[in-house]
Design a protein around this motif. Structure first.
Motif, short mmCIF file in Angstrom:
data_model
loop_
_atom_site.label_atom_id
_atom_site.label_comp_id
_atom_site.label_asym_id
_atom_site.label_seq_id
_atom_site.Cartn_x
_atom_site.Cartn_y
_atom_site.Cartn_z
N VAL A 132 -1.00 7.06 -10.90
CA VAL A 132 -1.72 6.54 -9.74
C VAL A 132 -1.25 7.25 -8.47
N GLU A 133 -2.20 7.71 -7.69
CA GLU A 133 -1.80 8.40 -6.48
C GLU A 133 -1.80 7.46 -5.29
N ARG A 157 -7.76 1.67 -1.29
CA ARG A 157 -8.18 0.36 -1.81
C ARG A 157 -7.50 -0.78 -1.08
N ASN A 166 0.82 -1.21 0.00
CA ASN A 166 0.00 0.00 0.00
C ASN A 166 0.86 1.27 0.00
N VAL A 176 -2.59 7.97 -2.34
CA VAL A 176 -3.79 8.14 -1.54
C VAL A 176 -4.88 7.17 -1.99
N VAL A 177 -5.01 7.01 -3.29
CA VAL A 177 -6.05 6.14 -3.84
C VAL A 177 -5.70 4.68 -3.58
N VAL A 178 -4.42 4.35 -3.76
CA VAL A 178 -3.99 2.96 -3.51
C VAL A 178 -4.29 2.59 -2.06
N ARG A 179 -3.96 3.49 -1.16
CA ARG A 179 -4.11 3.16 0.26
C ARG A 179 -5.57 3.04 0.66
N GLU A 189 -3.87 -3.52 -12.32
CA GLU A 189 -3.48 -2.12 -12.44
C GLU A 189 -2.20 -1.86 -11.64
#
Ligand SMILES: Nc1ncnc2c1ncn2[C@@H]1O[C@H](COP(=O)(O)OP(=O)(O)O)[C@@H](O)[C@H]1O
Ligand SMILES: [Mg+2]
Lengths: 277, 325, 298
Positions: free
Chosen positions: A103-104, A111, A76, A106-109, A96
């Motif tokens: 990809v940021e 998810r 993450n 923030v968005v990964v974390r 992905e």
């Protein structure tokens, strides 16, 4: 960012190409290829490749210091917060690239949620606020919806019955085991696709540990779970797949039954039977 | 930390050489204890000397001293009100300017700034803290005050002239100039104290917020600032303590007027600046005694404020966060 | 993959980064302004005369601050005589001997003392020495220690007293960093406890203690208010420690509020020299103990 991502080809290499034999999974939640992480000059993970099966519990085991937490935190993008961390390799979440240029983190974390070894509720917030903080960050303001999600998440974390009468009490008024389940509820509330758990029960008494294990078995119906554990029995009880790490390398990865009954490598056998580590 | 003391019960059985050593140990310990206790001696000494120095004024004016606004060395009538007022107003101006700036800077230093910038910025702030008050005052008289007189004050008068605070003639040397200088003096103190406090927030708290998908600023808000609230409050109170007692720089730019004025453009005075400024001319015994009583008032206020700040800081983070000068 | 309010959050994040960065710039701005104007207005008057001559009589141009520079060092020397032994040994007590209740109060008192305005210290020593002189009444016989009147003794004493709580706290802190194993190892060798403390513990922490002492000296070197009441200042060389003595900060103050252009120039020059002295001490100390800066939260 002192962060380099050495891209391997965009098409994931077939699982069989990874060094240790990986169990076949139809469509993995995470595919990790050649993951290498170092802190300064200390190379902690050395080219790890494996697939994490969706809606299953994958246990990461290995002696302490072998890089289990480091592996988890790569999933993450938490290493980006450590100035001396360097990472190479390719990690994909449902295909992905999570380290892709567009990809940021923030968005990964959001998810890929995480529960830490030591429980860390926000001490100045109430129980309910701890659960909803992630949702509120994402712009959810509707009180009824928030209340619904609070109950839902606390139920999933098997904490609802214990706290439903004091949702506005401070989070630190809870016991250690309750605090850890609150952290799980907090992570679940934002509906992550993957939940990372770094020795979530290591600081808890046996009763609280049992509760968390039951909970994990419940959760795997909806979530993909990767759990680091020190406890062999625990890994055997709750996980579907087990990966054994040693000195920064993935030694063996297979179904839990296979790892614990008939491991392919001598090192794995020694470790799971408690002969070292 | 504590080293076990040897059991006194076996004292009779130890050989002579050890007995001599035992004496050395004891003497050394008592001597260091004596040195540590000087801090209490100093506190008592400060209180006694100021009370002794001001007993004439204490006897003559009593409680009236605190509420009287008459300060007339010729007829030997003294009241502290203009100075108490000036101290409070200038400190308030100083804190209004300094608190948001300092806390934002501390946040930048510990949470938001790029890694390579943090150390140089920290050093600059410590160097600013080391600039002596008299040097800042010199700069204040010859650079800041003329600039305020020509640029900032006329602008303030134009924009906010309807408020009594910004009316009347502009001299430059003024309560507002004193407040701004106080702000500059306490900025580095509040900043470095706040920085220590933010640094003491556990990394695990930050990670919890990051793992929920928070941005850097959101992490700061939900995990860092709310955790550190109490400590930051302590840092502000500590800054207030310094603001109240700030002397030289303020004396040099505040204008030293003994009247209470509503306008911030009017010259003012503080407890400390009155003492520094009038001490040389205080020839009469009562006059000198009145200045000592101003000192007593200042001491009382600053000790209370500082003790309060220390209690907050000590309960916030234990002994690991120690105030910097 | 993107939450609805994502752009707003990203914008707010960037906004706060910029806002706090601007605040940081504003906070450090005075430092650069002060340095800039000190150099601009002071460098011209920093010459050979400045370091070798006495102040010129009022109204005349020229002269220097030789006496004030020497005076500042004399005062710092006297201050160290008072502040260092008391501060360091008090710090040794706090770190080596455990009476947690008492130590809490000592720390608390030292921290409160650190917040006492410097002008108050000046009044205290004025009342203690300058006004009446300091003497002891030994069995009815008066033994004078320090005569009444403004003096270098009084100036050194006030700066020394101010250093005590500063040095006590920094010494304690560095002494506590000495690993307990050192103490145990020395005691196990049969070395007396007080020798262990002096020869092992203090020796190990010496660099940190000296750092603390230097920082305390740099701090009091710029103090002006307390010296108005004690050292008083002197236009000439100080012949005896019982006489008033000049000091850089005092001289800067008198010149700054004085009426003559040339005095103002001298004040800038004096300020430049004083600030460089203080900055050199600060920077070198911080470079010597750089590791203090490299700690990070994980
Ligand atoms: N932030 C960090 N900085 C430097 N080294 C680290 C950091 N985090 C972990 N390491 C090092 O990486 C190695 C593996 O750590 P970790 O992944 O936490 O092991 P574990 O398998 O016990 O979870 C250890 O040797 C540790 O010292
Ligand atoms: Mg670990």
């Amino acid at each position: 960012m002192p962060f380099t991502s050495n891209r391997t080809p965009a098409v994931p290499t077939p699982a069989s190409a990874a060094t240790p034999a990986a169990p076949a999974t139809a469509s993995p939640a995470l595919t990790i290829r050649n993951l290498t992480v170092s802190f300064g000059t200390n190379k902690v993970l050395k080219g790890v490749s494996l697939d994490i099966a969706a809606r299953a519990v994958t246990a990461i085991i290995g002696p302490s210091g072998c890089g289990k937490s480091t592996f988890l935190r790569a999933l993450n993008r938490l290493h980006e917060l450590v100035p001396e961390a360097r990472m190479e390799g390719d990690i994909r979440l449902f295909g992905e690239d999570i380290y892709g240029a567009a990809v940021e983190p923030v968005v990964v974390r959001r998810r890929v949620g995480m529960v830490f070894q030591k429980s860390n509720p926000f001490p100045t917030m109430s129980i309910a606020d701890n659960v909803t903080v992630g949702l509120r960050l994402n712009g959810l303001r509707n009180r009824t919806l928030l209340a619904e999600r609070t109950e839902q998440s606390l139920r999933m974390a098997a904490l609802w019955d214990e706290v439903k009468d004091r949702l506005n009490a401070p989070a630190i008024s809870l016991s250690g085991g309750q605090q850890q389940r609150l952290c799980i509820a907090r992570a679940l509330a934002v509906k992550p696709e993957v939940l990372l758990m770094d020795e979530p029960a290591s600081a808890l008494d046996p009763l609280a540990t049992a509760k968390i294990e039951d909970l994990i078995l419940e959760l795997k119906r909806d979530f993909t779970i990767v759990i680091v554990t020190h406890n062999m029995q625990q890994a055997a009880r709750i996980s579907d797949l087990t990966a054994f790490f040693y000195l920064g390398e993935l030694i063996e990865y297979n179904t839990t039954t296979k790892i614990f009954t008939n491991p392919a490598k001598k090192q794995t056998e020694d470790y799971v039977t408690g002969r070292f580590g | 930390m504590a080293m076990a003391e040897s059991d006194p019960n076996v004292a009779g059985t130890i050989p002579r050489a050890l007995a001599g050593r035992r004496f050395g140990d004891r003497a050394f310990k008592w001597f260091t204890l004596l040195m540590a206790l000087t801090v209490f001696v100093l506190i008592v000494l400060i209180g006694c000397e100021l009370a002794d120095g001001s007993h004439l004024a204490l006897r003559q004016f009593g409680w009236r001293f605190l509420v009287s606004s008459e300060w007339d060395p010729v007829s030997e009538q003294f009241g502290a009100l203009p100075f108490v007022f000036g101290t409070l107003v200038s400190s308030a101006i100083g804190l209004i300017i300094a608190v948001p700036l300092s806390i934002a800077t501390a946040v930048y230093l510990t949470e938001l700034a790029p890694q390579w910038l943090r150390q140089p910025l920290t050093i600059f702030i410590e160097l600013l803290a080391a600039v002596p008050s008299v040097i800042l005052g010199l700069w204040g008289i010859f650079v800041m005050v003329p600039w305020l007189r020509v640029h900032l004050f006329p602008w303030l008068k134009g924009a906010f002239g309807f408020l009594p605070l910004f009316q009347g003639p502009i001299y430059g040397l003024s309560m507002l100039a004193g407040g701004i200088i106080i702000a500059i003096m306490v900025l580095p103190i509040i900043t470095s104290m706040s920085r220590e406090i933010l640094r003491s927030v556990p990394g695990l708290q930050r990670e919890a917020a990051y793992a929920l998908g928070a941005t850097r600023w959101e992490v700061t808000r939900i995990a860092v600032l709310s955790y550190a609230k109490k400590g930051l409050f302590g840092a502000v109170i500590l800054g207030l303590g310094r603001a109240l007692g700030e002397t030289m720089a303020v004396t040099m730019v505040i204008g030293n007027n003994t009247q209470i004025a509503a306008s911030l453009f009017a010259p003012g005075n503080t407890l400390a600046s009155a003492i520094a400024n009038q001490f040389a001319e205080a020839t009469g015994d009562v006059y000198l005694s009145a200045l000592f009583e101003l000192g007593l008032v200042l001491l009382g206020v600053t000790v209370l404020v500082n003790a309060f700040a220390q209690l907050i800081l000590k309960t916030f983070a234990g002994p690991s966060v120690t105030p910097q000068n | 993959m993107t939450a609805p309010n994502h752009r707003r959050r990203r914008f707010k994040n960037a906004l706060m980064q910029v806002f706090t960065c601007v605040c940081a710039v504003l906070v450090t701005l005075p430092l650069f302004l002060v340095f800039f104007y000190l150099l601009k207005s002071g460098i011209g008057a920093v010459n050979g005369h400045f370091f070798t001559q006495l102040p010129a009589p009022p109204g005349e141009t020229g002269g220097g601050m030789a006496n004030a520079i020497v005076g500042t060092f004399e005062l710092l020397g006297l201050a160290a005589l008072v502040g260092v032994p008391v501060g360091v040994l008090g710090g040794v007590f706090l770190s080596e001997y455990g009476h947690s209740r008492l130590n809490w109060w000592v720390r608390f008192a030292a921290d409160v003392l650190n917040g006492v305005p410097s002008i108050i210290w000046g009044m205290v020593v004025y009342g203690l020495i300058v006004r009446h002189g300091l003497g002891l009444n030994l069995f009815g016989a008066q033994v004078g220690l320090i005569d009444r009147g403004y003096s270098a003794w009084a100036g050194g004493l006030v700066l020394g007293l101010m250093m005590i709580p500063l040095i006590m706290r920094t010494s304690e802190e560095v002494l506590r960093l000495v690993p307990n194993g050192y103490r145990e190892a020395a005691l196990a060798l049969g070395i007396a406890q007080w020798r262990t403390v002096v020869q092992i513990v203090v020796r190990t922490a010496l660099k940190g203690i000296i750092t603390g002492i230097l920082l305390a000296l740099a701090r009091v070197a710029g103090e002006t208010a307390p010296l108005i009441f004690t050292a008083f200042g002197n236009q000439f060389w100080n012949r005896s420690l019982a006489d008033p003595i000049a000091a850089l900060p005092l001289q800067i103050y008198y010149y700054a509020i004085g009426p003559y252009e040339d005095w103002h120039r001298q004040a800038w020059a004096g300020a430049l020299v004083l600030l460089l002295l203080i900055t050199v001490i600060n920077v070198s100390v911080r470079v010597l103990t750089r590791d203090r800066f490299s700690q990070r939260h994980s």
